[in-house]
Write an enzyme that holds these catalytic residues in place. Structure first.
Site, PDB file in Angstrom:
ATOM      1  N   HIS A   1      -3.120   6.234   5.003  1.00 10.34           N
ATOM      2  CA  HIS A   1      -1.426   6.258   5.079  1.00 10.34           C
ATOM      3  C   HIS A   1      -1.242   7.685   4.540  1.00 10.34           C
ATOM      4  O   HIS A   1      -1.683   8.140   3.330  1.00 10.34           O
ATOM      5  CB  HIS A   1      -0.880   5.453   4.206  1.00 10.34           C
TER       6      HIS A   1
ATOM      7  N   CYS B   1       0.690  -1.217  -0.057  1.00 13.16           N
ATOM      8  CA  CYS B   1       0.032   0.066   0.111  1.00 13.16           C
ATOM      9  C   CYS B   1       0.758   1.306   0.116  1.00 13.16           C
ATOM     10  O   CYS B   1       0.378   2.238  -0.719  1.00 13.16           O
ATOM     11  CB  CYS B   1      -0.883   0.298   1.240  1.00 13.16           C
TER      12      CYS B   1
END
Ligand code: NAP
Ligand code: 3JN
Length: 335
Positions: free
Chosen positions: A245, A128
């Site tokens: 994130h 990710c």
């Protein structure tokens, strides 16, 4: 053309998101098979208004399946992808099991869609933290050639799965409730109201002092960008955020590129949403990225300590573009 799809790890954080995205994007499904461990067999999951029963993953789970979306960890992928291939399925694998194999394309559709056709049955979905960074950096690399990347991440707990989200929530409640007896199961230290420079939380540090997450960012970035000369260094950090994130990224380019030019490039880049209006305190935020598909970029400015440098702040939903959405975009391209 509607196809039979299996979701391996259907009860997990990424699995749940797979189902939401398959439904919202109206993925052309003939049959949907939900697979997880023995613990979840028999559990009902609602999809498009219908209850589906989760089945235990076995080597026979893939009969008739055209596309298998794997998201149950690297060891499960290593063990079961071969059975899926034997049954004739094409596997889109979210784990690190095959990412660096030479005959496995590692794909972010906005960056290297052309690599998909090179597959031999397995296409790997990157980590990710790598995905959101390369979506933002590829347009800059194409114009100014990136020589070096220095990245520090601020990663949400959902990256470590549903149990990690539960631990953050319970630990936060315990601390706010004034209880001093919280028992951690997952993180090595308190994650509530804290910042942990160790991802994953359960792996030993490598002899050179880095974590495997940091090494993934280095190797995967070079493979996806198709440029093994790019120098990359990463520090990956867990923060008490549930979803999204964030990354502080510094790039050094061969050719001079101004902050204004980067903003212009990224405002037209596929999959990117520029949020960069400092005068009005507008910049990418994890809370705003959660549940969204785009990679948000802001705080774009020149690095005044070197000749050709740019700093930026990159945020995206790690479970969505960082995992499930990217894999489904690959599957859509396959179809
Ligand atoms: P999670 O919330 O902990 O879910 C794990 C899933 O794997 C559950 O569905 C679980 O089923 C299933 N599973 C575990 N052991 C199994 C077994 N023996 N047989 C079959 N299924 C099994 O974790 P997650 O966040 O969804 O992540 C899952 C994996 O996806 C990670 O390990 C990683 O490889 C990958 N991932 C990739 C990214 C990325 O950056 N691309 C991001 C996050 C995760 P039960 O509910 O039955 O236990
Ligand atoms: O911690 C994060 O924020 C991302 C985690 C990704 C992850 C978690 C467990 C196993 C991975 C991954 O995608 O690299 C793996 C793995 O497949 O090795």
């Amino acid at each position: 053309m509607a196809v039979n799809v299996a979701v391996v790890g259907a009860t997990g954080a990424v699995g749940e998101e797979f189902l939401k995205i398959l439904e919202s994007r109206k993925f052309p499904l003939k049959e949907l098979r939900l697979l997880a461990s023995k613990r979840s067999a028999g559990k009902k999951i609602r999809f498009c208004g219908v209850d589906y029963t989760v089945q235990e993953l076995t080597k026979h789970s893939f009969q008739g399946i055209k596309i298998a979306l794997f998201s149950a960890g690297a060891s499960i992928s290593r063990e079961y992808v071969p059975y899926a291939l034997e049954s004739g399925a094409i596997c889109v694998d979210n784990s690190s099991a095959f990412r660096m194999d030479d005959d496995v394309p590692l794909v972010v559709p906005e960056v290297n869609p052309h690599d998909i056709v090179k597959h031999h049955g397995v296409i790997a979905n990157p980590n990710c933290s790598t995905i959101q960074m390369v979506v933002a950096l590829k347009p800059i690399h194409d114009v100014a050639r990136i020589k070096r990347i220095v990245v520090s991440t601020y990663q949400a707990v959902s990256g470590a799965g549903l149990k990690a989200v539960d631990e953050l929530q319970r630990e936060t409640a315990s601390i706010l409730g004034g209880k001093g007896d919280f028992k951690r199961n997952l993180f090595p230290h308190q994650i509530a109201f804290n910042v942990l420079p160790q991802i994953p939380q359960n792996d030993a540090f490598l002899p050179n002092g880095y974590t495997s997450e940091e090494v993934k960012m280095v190797n995967e970035t070079r493979k996806i960008m198709g440029d093994h000369n790019i120098r990359v260094t990463a520090t990956t950090v867990r923060v008490p955020v549930i979803r999204g994130h964030s990354e502080s990224v510094n790039v050094e380019t061969e050719k001079k590129i101004t902050a204004a030019e980067v903003k212009k490039l990224l405002s037209a880049a596929p999959g990117v949403k520029l949020v960069d209006d400092p005068a009005n305190q507008l910049y990418p935020l994890a809370t705003a990225a959660a549940g969204r598909d785009e990679v948000f970029v802001g705080r774009i400015r020149e690095d005044e300590s070197i000749d050709n440098g740019i700093n930026m702040w990159i945020v995206s939903d790690n479970v969505r573009k960082g995992a499930a959405l990217n894999a489904i975009q690959i599957a859509e391209k396959l179809l």
